[in-house]
Design an enzyme around this catalytic site. Structure first.
Site, PDB file in Angstrom:
ATOM      1  N   TYR A  33       0.841  -1.198   0.000  1.00  0.00           N
ATOM      2  CA  TYR A  33       0.000   0.000   0.000  1.00  0.00           C
ATOM      3  C   TYR A  33       0.871   1.241   0.000  1.00  0.00           C
ATOM      4  O   TYR A  33       2.064   1.198   0.261  1.00  0.00           O
ATOM      5  CB  TYR A  33      -0.935  -0.001   1.214  1.00  0.00           C
ATOM      6  CG  TYR A  33      -0.250   0.338   2.531  1.00  0.00           C
ATOM      7  CD1 TYR A  33      -0.385   1.603   3.097  1.00  0.00           C
ATOM      8  CD2 TYR A  33       0.535  -0.599   3.197  1.00  0.00           C
ATOM      9  CE1 TYR A  33       0.239   1.927   4.294  1.00  0.00           C
ATOM     10  CE2 TYR A  33       1.156  -0.285   4.397  1.00  0.00           C
ATOM     11  CZ  TYR A  33       1.009   0.973   4.942  1.00  0.00           C
ATOM     12  OH  TYR A  33       1.634   1.290   6.116  1.00  0.00           O
ATOM     13  N   LYS A 146       6.711  -1.635   2.040  1.00  0.00           N
ATOM     14  CA  LYS A 146       5.473  -1.091   2.627  1.00  0.00           C
ATOM     15  C   LYS A 146       4.346  -2.094   2.384  1.00  0.00           C
ATOM     16  O   LYS A 146       3.538  -1.957   1.461  1.00  0.00           O
ATOM     17  CB  LYS A 146       5.150   0.278   2.032  1.00  0.00           C
ATOM     18  CG  LYS A 146       4.187   1.106   2.881  1.00  0.00           C
ATOM     19  CD  LYS A 146       4.132   2.531   2.376  1.00  0.00           C
ATOM     20  CE  LYS A 146       3.156   3.395   3.164  1.00  0.00           C
ATOM     21  NZ  LYS A 146       3.600   3.659   4.543  1.00  0.00           N
ATOM     22  N   GLU A 178      12.524   3.093  14.271  1.00  0.00           N
ATOM     23  CA  GLU A 178      11.549   4.098  13.838  1.00  0.00           C
ATOM     24  C   GLU A 178      10.356   4.039  14.778  1.00  0.00           C
ATOM     25  O   GLU A 178      10.436   3.447  15.853  1.00  0.00           O
ATOM     26  CB  GLU A 178      11.135   3.852  12.386  1.00  0.00           C
ATOM     27  CG  GLU A 178      10.594   2.464  12.109  1.00  0.00           C
ATOM     28  CD  GLU A 178      10.334   2.210  10.631  1.00  0.00           C
ATOM     29  OE1 GLU A 178      10.252   3.172   9.847  1.00  0.00           O
ATOM     30  OE2 GLU A 178      10.200   1.027  10.257  1.00  0.00           O
ATOM     31  N   LEU A 202      11.300   1.753   7.237  1.00  0.00           N
ATOM     32  CA  LEU A 202      10.692   2.199   5.993  1.00  0.00           C
ATOM     33  C   LEU A 202      11.209   3.607   5.695  1.00  0.00           C
ATOM     34  O   LEU A 202      11.076   4.496   6.547  1.00  0.00           O
ATOM     35  CB  LEU A 202       9.165   2.218   6.111  1.00  0.00           C
ATOM     36  CG  LEU A 202       8.427   2.610   4.839  1.00  0.00           C
ATOM     37  CD1 LEU A 202       8.526   1.504   3.800  1.00  0.00           C
ATOM     38  CD2 LEU A 202       6.966   2.938   5.130  1.00  0.00           C
TER      39      LEU A 202
END
Length: 278
Positions: A33, A146, A178, A202
């Site tokens: 996505y 992702k 993250e 990411l």
């Protein structure tokens, strides 16, 4: 705001969307996505989002059923049909619908979906800052893709909320990676530190914009791992993301970051980022 969806190549009402129980995204999370920010009715940093989309699709071995140019045109039409001025567009591809079996199905066509959501800029959080909680990073080792496999992220986010925080800062044995849905940066001695864009994080589109803006402003940047201890002792901390833009982190695990307020580097980057969307 109307709820027009783009589903398998057609613009239809939300209530007319029908997801097959055989969709591999439904039972394997077998898909990818993107979330695009929309300002003034236009997609922000479209090229960077599409580059990541293609990279993830290649990594998952999912053949996109449309060219990037066609996808962008369709998303722009979707934005227009929904009258979206400020918000997000969610775009998803799954490997397709097929009887449940682990091997890739032969001949299954990818299932596509996109929709719009109104979402104002997070100005209040950007002004006051947020509190965060550190949580062990239990995700797999291809966080650079992702994908739809976000259960560890949702568990971490809920753990942070249960502890009275606004977000979770993930770490692997004390090394910060993250957040649950954003990237994190700290400032120490005037230098921005952030985890390198390897397989453990990411590479956020906003992350890339902020690093570019920092370098243009002659703010030193080091893309290197840093520890939870370095985070707690930082002069400043902030998260970056499509929906959060540049948001200060003022408390972590109940401890104030420096003075417990947004610092000068964070404010400078907020102003520079705002200029890019104007």
């Amino acid at each position: 705001m109307p709820s027009v969806y783009w589903y398998n190549g057609e613009f239809i009402a939300k209530e007319d969307v029908r997801i097959s129980p055989d969709d591999r995204g439904y039972y394997f999370g077998d898909g990818l996505y993107e979330v695009f920010r929309v300002y003034a009715g236009r997609i922000y940093e479209a090229e960077a989002h599409f580059e990541r989309l293609v990279r993830t699709a290649d990594g998952l071995r999912i053949a996109l059923p449309y060219t990037i140019e066609a996808i962008q045109q369709l998303l722009e039409e979707l934005i227009g049909r929904n009258g979206l001025q400020e918000g997000t567009v969610y775009l998803q591809f799954t490997r397709g619908a097929a009887p449940r079996s682990h091997p890739f199905p032969q001949g299954a066509a990818p299932v596509t979906m996109a929709y719009c959501t109104e979402l104002p800029r997070p100005l209040a959080a950007m002004e006051r800052g947020i509190a965060a909680v550190t949580v062990p990073d239990i995700r797999w080792l291809r966080c650079d893709f992702k994908t739809l496999n976000l259960l560890p992220n949702t568990l971490a986010k809920q753990q942070a909320l249960d502890a009275g925080g606004d977000d979770a800062i993930l770490h692997r044995s004390g090394t910060v990676t993250e957040c649950s849905a954003s990237n994190i940066m700290i400032v120490r001695g005037g230098t921005i530190l952030t985890h390198p864009a390897d397989n453990l994080i990411l590479h956020g589109v906003t992350r890339g914009v902020v690093l570019r803006l920092a370098r243009e402003a002659a703010i030193p940047v080091e893309e290197r791992p840093f520890t939870v201890d370095e985070l707690l002792g930082a002069d400043e901390a902030f998260i970056t993301g499509t929906t959060v833009e540049v948001t200060p982190v003022v408390r972590v695990d109940g401890h104030a970051i420096a003075a417990g307020d947004a610092g000068p580097v964070t404010r400078r980057l907020q102003e520079a980022f705002a200029a890019t969307i104007r």
